[in-house]
Scaffold this active site. Structure first.
Site, PDB file in Angstrom:
ATOM      1  N   ASN A   7     -21.017   3.435  -1.583  1.00 48.56           N
ATOM      2  CA  ASN A   7     -20.116   3.491  -2.735  1.00 48.56           C
ATOM      3  C   ASN A   7     -20.930   3.013  -3.940  1.00 48.56           C
ATOM      4  O   ASN A   7     -21.103   1.811  -4.141  1.00 48.56           O
ATOM      5  CB  ASN A   7     -18.906   2.590  -2.481  1.00 48.56           C
ATOM      6  CG  ASN A   7     -17.880   2.668  -3.595  1.00 48.56           C
ATOM      7  OD1 ASN A   7     -18.107   3.330  -4.613  1.00 48.56           O
ATOM      8  ND2 ASN A   7     -16.762   1.990  -3.415  1.00 48.56           N
ATOM      9  N   LYS A  14     -22.366  -0.536  -2.938  1.00 45.95           N
ATOM     10  CA  LYS A  14     -21.813  -1.177  -1.738  1.00 45.95           C
ATOM     11  C   LYS A  14     -22.124  -0.285  -0.557  1.00 45.95           C
ATOM     12  O   LYS A  14     -22.141   0.954  -0.701  1.00 45.95           O
ATOM     13  CB  LYS A  14     -20.294  -1.312  -1.867  1.00 45.95           C
ATOM     14  CG  LYS A  14     -19.850  -2.369  -2.826  1.00 45.95           C
ATOM     15  CD  LYS A  14     -18.349  -2.603  -2.658  1.00 45.95           C
ATOM     16  CE  LYS A  14     -17.711  -2.783  -4.008  1.00 45.95           C
ATOM     17  NZ  LYS A  14     -16.355  -2.387  -4.133  1.00 45.95           N
ATOM     18  N   ARG A  91     -18.755   7.820  -1.276  1.00 47.58           N
ATOM     19  CA  ARG A  91     -17.505   7.857  -2.031  1.00 47.58           C
ATOM     20  C   ARG A  91     -17.817   8.473  -3.393  1.00 47.58           C
ATOM     21  O   ARG A  91     -18.672   7.964  -4.121  1.00 47.58           O
ATOM     22  CB  ARG A  91     -16.970   6.440  -2.208  1.00 47.58           C
ATOM     23  CG  ARG A  91     -15.670   6.449  -2.936  1.00 47.58           C
ATOM     24  CD  ARG A  91     -15.135   5.063  -3.140  1.00 47.58           C
ATOM     25  NE  ARG A  91     -13.775   5.184  -3.651  1.00 47.58           N
ATOM     26  CZ  ARG A  91     -13.004   4.167  -3.926  1.00 47.58           C
ATOM     27  NH1 ARG A  91     -13.439   2.947  -3.735  1.00 47.58           N
ATOM     28  NH2 ARG A  91     -11.802   4.342  -4.394  1.00 47.58           N
ATOM     29  N   HIS A 180      -7.642   7.008  -5.559  1.00 49.02           N
ATOM     30  CA  HIS A 180      -7.386   6.268  -4.305  1.00 49.02           C
ATOM     31  C   HIS A 180      -7.044   7.248  -3.186  1.00 49.02           C
ATOM     32  O   HIS A 180      -6.375   6.885  -2.214  1.00 49.02           O
ATOM     33  CB  HIS A 180      -6.189   5.299  -4.431  1.00 49.02           C
ATOM     34  CG  HIS A 180      -6.445   4.067  -5.242  1.00 49.02           C
ATOM     35  ND1 HIS A 180      -5.453   3.419  -5.924  1.00 49.02           N
ATOM     36  CD2 HIS A 180      -7.575   3.350  -5.455  1.00 49.02           C
ATOM     37  CE1 HIS A 180      -5.945   2.364  -6.534  1.00 49.02           C
ATOM     38  NE2 HIS A 180      -7.248   2.312  -6.270  1.00 49.02           N
ATOM     39  N   HIS A 208      -0.302   1.678  -2.621  1.00 46.09           N
ATOM     40  CA  HIS A 208      -1.624   1.031  -2.572  1.00 46.09           C
ATOM     41  C   HIS A 208      -1.645   0.024  -3.730  1.00 46.09           C
ATOM     42  O   HIS A 208      -1.854   0.391  -4.886  1.00 46.09           O
ATOM     43  CB  HIS A 208      -2.736   2.078  -2.718  1.00 46.09           C
ATOM     44  CG  HIS A 208      -4.110   1.485  -2.721  1.00 46.09           C
ATOM     45  ND1 HIS A 208      -5.049   1.772  -1.768  1.00 46.09           N
ATOM     46  CD2 HIS A 208      -4.697   0.599  -3.552  1.00 46.09           C
ATOM     47  CE1 HIS A 208      -6.151   1.081  -2.018  1.00 46.09           C
ATOM     48  NE2 HIS A 208      -5.955   0.365  -3.106  1.00 46.09           N
ATOM     49  N   LEU A 209      -1.397  -1.231  -3.396  1.00 39.94           N
ATOM     50  CA  LEU A 209      -1.269  -2.257  -4.432  1.00 39.94           C
ATOM     51  C   LEU A 209      -2.431  -3.232  -4.342  1.00 39.94           C
ATOM     52  O   LEU A 209      -2.479  -4.090  -3.451  1.00 39.94           O
ATOM     53  CB  LEU A 209       0.072  -3.004  -4.259  1.00 39.94           C
ATOM     54  CG  LEU A 209       1.324  -2.128  -4.126  1.00 39.94           C
ATOM     55  CD1 LEU A 209       2.564  -2.995  -3.945  1.00 39.94           C
ATOM     56  CD2 LEU A 209       1.484  -1.210  -5.326  1.00 39.94           C
ATOM     57  N   ASN A 211      -5.979  -4.601  -7.122  1.00 35.64           N
ATOM     58  CA  ASN A 211      -6.304  -4.766  -8.537  1.00 35.64           C
ATOM     59  C   ASN A 211      -6.082  -3.439  -9.266  1.00 35.64           C
ATOM     60  O   ASN A 211      -5.504  -3.383 -10.341  1.00 35.64           O
ATOM     61  CB  ASN A 211      -7.731  -5.274  -8.664  1.00 35.64           C
ATOM     62  CG  ASN A 211      -8.007  -5.709 -10.070  1.00 35.64           C
ATOM     63  OD1 ASN A 211      -7.138  -6.287 -10.742  1.00 35.64           O
ATOM     64  ND2 ASN A 211      -9.196  -5.404 -10.546  1.00 35.64           N
ATOM     65  N   GLY A 212      -6.539  -2.352  -8.651  1.00 38.99           N
ATOM     66  CA  GLY A 212      -6.108  -1.006  -9.053  1.00 38.99           C
ATOM     67  C   GLY A 212      -4.917  -0.678  -8.175  1.00 38.99           C
ATOM     68  O   GLY A 212      -4.921  -1.016  -6.999  1.00 38.99           O
ATOM     69  N   ARG A 241      -5.002  -2.778 -16.007  1.00 39.13           N
ATOM     70  CA  ARG A 241      -4.637  -1.493 -16.622  1.00 39.13           C
ATOM     71  C   ARG A 241      -3.141  -1.458 -16.915  1.00 39.13           C
ATOM     72  O   ARG A 241      -2.338  -1.920 -16.116  1.00 39.13           O
ATOM     73  CB  ARG A 241      -4.975  -0.317 -15.691  1.00 39.13           C
ATOM     74  CG  ARG A 241      -6.452  -0.109 -15.443  1.00 39.13           C
ATOM     75  CD  ARG A 241      -6.684   1.228 -14.733  1.00 39.13           C
ATOM     76  NE  ARG A 241      -8.048   1.344 -14.259  1.00 39.13           N
ATOM     77  CZ  ARG A 241      -8.387   1.380 -12.973  1.00 39.13           C
ATOM     78  NH1 ARG A 241      -7.469   1.336 -12.023  1.00 39.13           N
ATOM     79  NH2 ARG A 241      -9.655   1.491 -12.628  1.00 39.13           N
ATOM     80  N   ASP A 283      -5.262 -11.686 -11.177  1.00 36.65           N
ATOM     81  CA  ASP A 283      -5.177 -11.959  -9.744  1.00 36.65           C
ATOM     82  C   ASP A 283      -3.782 -12.469  -9.385  1.00 36.65           C
ATOM     83  O   ASP A 283      -3.301 -13.427  -9.985  1.00 36.65           O
ATOM     84  CB  ASP A 283      -6.244 -12.993  -9.364  1.00 36.65           C
ATOM     85  CG  ASP A 283      -6.389 -13.125  -7.869  1.00 36.65           C
ATOM     86  OD1 ASP A 283      -5.394 -13.486  -7.217  1.00 36.65           O
ATOM     87  OD2 ASP A 283      -7.488 -12.853  -7.370  1.00 36.65           O
ATOM     88  N   ARG A 285      -2.676 -14.123  -6.927  1.00 44.21           N
ATOM     89  CA  ARG A 285      -2.551 -15.510  -6.440  1.00 44.21           C
ATOM     90  C   ARG A 285      -2.427 -16.466  -7.619  1.00 44.21           C
ATOM     91  O   ARG A 285      -1.598 -17.375  -7.615  1.00 44.21           O
ATOM     92  CB  ARG A 285      -3.753 -15.876  -5.557  1.00 44.21           C
ATOM     93  CG  ARG A 285      -3.666 -15.230  -4.196  1.00 44.21           C
ATOM     94  CD  ARG A 285      -4.962 -15.236  -3.484  1.00 44.21           C
ATOM     95  NE  ARG A 285      -5.926 -14.317  -4.121  1.00 44.21           N
ATOM     96  CZ  ARG A 285      -7.007 -13.853  -3.521  1.00 44.21           C
ATOM     97  NH1 ARG A 285      -7.292 -14.219  -2.291  1.00 44.21           N
ATOM     98  NH2 ARG A 285      -7.809 -13.024  -4.146  1.00 44.21           N
ATOM     99  N   GLU A 384     -11.115   2.147   3.474  1.00 39.69           N
ATOM    100  CA  GLU A 384     -11.708   3.339   2.863  1.00 39.69           C
ATOM    101  C   GLU A 384     -13.062   3.673   3.464  1.00 39.69           C
ATOM    102  O   GLU A 384     -13.409   4.838   3.613  1.00 39.69           O
ATOM    103  CB  GLU A 384     -11.803   3.147   1.343  1.00 39.69           C
ATOM    104  CG  GLU A 384     -10.428   3.256   0.709  1.00 39.69           C
ATOM    105  CD  GLU A 384     -10.403   2.888  -0.760  1.00 39.69           C
ATOM    106  OE1 GLU A 384     -10.453   1.684  -1.050  1.00 39.69           O
ATOM    107  OE2 GLU A 384     -10.336   3.789  -1.592  1.00 39.69           O
TER     108      GLU A 384
HETATM  109  P1  AMP Z   1      -7.770  -5.353  -3.894  1.00 36.49           P
HETATM  110  O1  AMP Z   1      -8.128  -4.762  -5.224  1.00 36.49           O
HETATM  111  O2  AMP Z   1      -7.125  -4.359  -2.962  1.00 36.49           O
HETATM  112  O3  AMP Z   1      -8.882  -6.125  -3.262  1.00 36.49           O
HETATM  113  O4  AMP Z   1      -6.606  -6.443  -4.178  1.00 36.49           O
HETATM  114  C1  AMP Z   1      -6.809  -7.555  -5.019  1.00 36.49           C
HETATM  115  C2  AMP Z   1      -5.460  -8.225  -5.285  1.00 36.49           C
HETATM  116  O5  AMP Z   1      -4.909  -8.655  -4.022  1.00 36.49           O
HETATM  117  C3  AMP Z   1      -5.565  -9.462  -6.157  1.00 36.49           C
HETATM  118  O6  AMP Z   1      -4.545  -9.447  -7.149  1.00 36.49           O
HETATM  119  C4  AMP Z   1      -5.290 -10.594  -5.193  1.00 36.49           C
HETATM  120  O7  AMP Z   1      -4.641 -11.673  -5.812  1.00 36.49           O
HETATM  121  C5  AMP Z   1      -4.366  -9.959  -4.190  1.00 36.49           C
HETATM  122  N1  AMP Z   1      -4.389 -10.720  -2.941  1.00 36.49           N
HETATM  123  C6  AMP Z   1      -5.367 -10.803  -2.032  1.00 36.49           C
HETATM  124  N2  AMP Z   1      -5.025 -11.696  -1.058  1.00 36.49           N
HETATM  125  C7  AMP Z   1      -3.819 -12.197  -1.382  1.00 36.49           C
HETATM  126  C8  AMP Z   1      -2.922 -13.155  -0.796  1.00 36.49           C
HETATM  127  N3  AMP Z   1      -3.226 -13.779   0.347  1.00 36.49           N
HETATM  128  N4  AMP Z   1      -1.763 -13.410  -1.424  1.00 36.49           N
HETATM  129  C9  AMP Z   1      -1.441 -12.775  -2.570  1.00 36.49           C
HETATM  130  N5  AMP Z   1      -2.239 -11.859  -3.180  1.00 36.49           N
HETATM  131  C10 AMP Z   1      -3.399 -11.584  -2.585  1.00 36.49           C
END
Ligand code: AMP
Length: 397
Positions: A7, A14, A91, A180, A208-209, A211-212, A241, A283, A285, A384
């Site tokens: 990727n 990656k 990819r 995606h 698919h939730l 960062n994107g 975004r 993020d 969290r 992926e």
């Molecule tokens: P990704 O782009 O698919 O890697 O997802 C990143 C998102 O997933 C970020 O907003 C993280 O805060 C969220 N995320 C990852 N692990 C957790 C978790 N244990 N609890 C809540 N959100 C999480």
């Protein structure tokens, strides 16, 4: 058979080496800051310690060479010789309207990737460089391009046309493509297997939730609609975004803040979303922690994200005249139980019934709906790289 999955980004690369017989990841890693000062390779072999090599990587070709060296390294490697790698799966972001499936790379494919530079200006040039770097480092090795836009190619014009003068579709291919796609195809396919749905007619929504973030609707495994558009900017509210927005906002900001269109687009891509609303973080969290501490904007950001997902689910149920299963995936979809639960609170009208105990688990393939729920709701972790390795295997074996 061993497949190297690549990727390539503009300054990063990656990789994962996957044994397709067992679908085991033998090693994975990342080259960072390619073409910049301070480049380094982080290599994580299975059952061995991580290995970090700080070395100049002026080009992606150097990066690929370093990856291959790490893979055969007597101490940190996982194979003895490069010949053990049977094929490389890449990819690739955009194939325009040309490919609706993965393809073995040849000159025609490379031309399509190049012709799509205007549609994927950040990713497609890097993807092509990644392909050419592998060709140079491993001459004659089969290379497969797996396109992020392929899954969306089964959409009908009523779903993908923007209501702007038709000549712009004809001249530039301006339409909804969706992204995606590798994840949506993988997760919708796995959802059908997991829930034992009718392969030819089942109606599935994949959220698919991460960062994107994007959402897709498919019937019988074929995409009928998806939320990202000409670019990944459209659709859901994301980490940074904006997602859907009145296009007139661009002109308003440009005029009132004295910005160029590029600058406004940069704001919409990189400074908006839940980060923009909350001012706290992209993020989830951090956002949840801030909301719990009483930060109102963080709460509004979370609520707006959840509301947008729920609205899209509703519109896709209408578009398909029903839904059999809804799957959550991505960092948030797999792990953020509270967000999942709140999205599902909007879905009572569908007869969705969530089991709170199941929904308190994270990261595993499972139902979160009760057995009597009218729509099955589940978590299906995406993968992926494995999807790319499978597509590569299917084409080269
Ligand atoms: P990704 O782009 O698919 O890697 O997802 C990143 C998102 O997933 C970020 O907003 C993280 O805060 C969220 N995320 C990852 N692990 C957790 C978790 N244990 N609890 C809540 N959100 C999480």
């Amino acid at each position: 058979m061993k497949v190297l999955v690549i990727n390539a980004g503009s300054s990063s690369l990656k990789y994962q080496l996957i044994e397709t017989d067992t679908e085991e990841v033998l090693a994975k890693g990342l080259c960072e800051r390619i073409g910049l000062e301070g480049s380094k390779l982080t290599h994580s072999p299975e059952n061995k310690d991580d290995y970090v090599k700080e070395q100049e990587m002026p080009t992606h070709t150097t990066a690929v060479q370093l990856v291959l060296e790490a893979l055969v390294d007597p101490e940190h490697g996982v194979i003895e010789h490069i010949d053990e790698i049977s094929a490389v799966g890449h990819r690739v972001l955009h194939a325009g309207q040309v490919y609706s499936d993965s393809v073995i790379v040849n000159d025609d494919v490379k031309k399509v990737v190049k012709d799509c530079f205007p549609l994927g200006p950040l990713h497609n040039p890097a993807n092509l460089i990644g392909i050419e770097a592998c060709e140079e480092a491993m001459p004659g090795k089969p290379q497969v391009a797996v396109f992020d836009t392929a899954f969306g190619q089964s959409m009908q014009p009523k779903a993908y046309m923007y209501a702007i003068p038709y000549k712009f579709y004809e001249k530039y291919g301006i339409r909804k493509y969706g992204f995606h796609g590798t994840s949506h195809k993988f997760v919708s396919g796995r959802t059908i297997e997991f829930a034992d749905l009718d392969k030819s007619s089942c109606k599935v929504i994949v959220c698919h939730l991460g960062n994107g973030a994007s959402i897709s609707a498919s019937i019988g495994g074929k995409c009928v609609d998806t939320s990202m558009g000409l670019t990944p900017l459209e659709g859901l509210i994301m980490g940074t975004r904006s997602g859907d927005i009145d296009a007139a906002v661009v002109q308003f900001l440009a005029n009132n803040e004295n910005l160029s269109v590029e600058e406004v687009l940069n704001i919409l891509n990189k400074e908006s979303g839940v980060l923009g609303i909350s001012g706290v973080s992209s993020d989830f969290r951090d956002l949840s922690a801030a909301a719990e501490d009483g930060n109102e904007r963080a709460q509004v950001a979370l609520d707006a994200f959840i509301y947008r997902v729920a609205k899209y689910i509703g519109s896709y149920v209408a578009a398909m005249n029903g839904v059999d299963a809804i799957a959550f995936t991505g960092g948030i979809g797999e792990n953020d139980c509270a967000t999942r639960g709140k999205i599902c609170e909007y879905l009572g009208y569908l007869g969705v019934n969530i089991d709170p105990e199941n929904n308190s688990k994270r990261g595993e393939e499972m139902y979160i709906s009760t057995p009597d729920s009218k729509v099955k709701v589940m978590v299906i972790p995406t993968n992926e790289e494995l999807a790319i390795a499978r597509e590569t295997l299917a084409l080269v074996k």
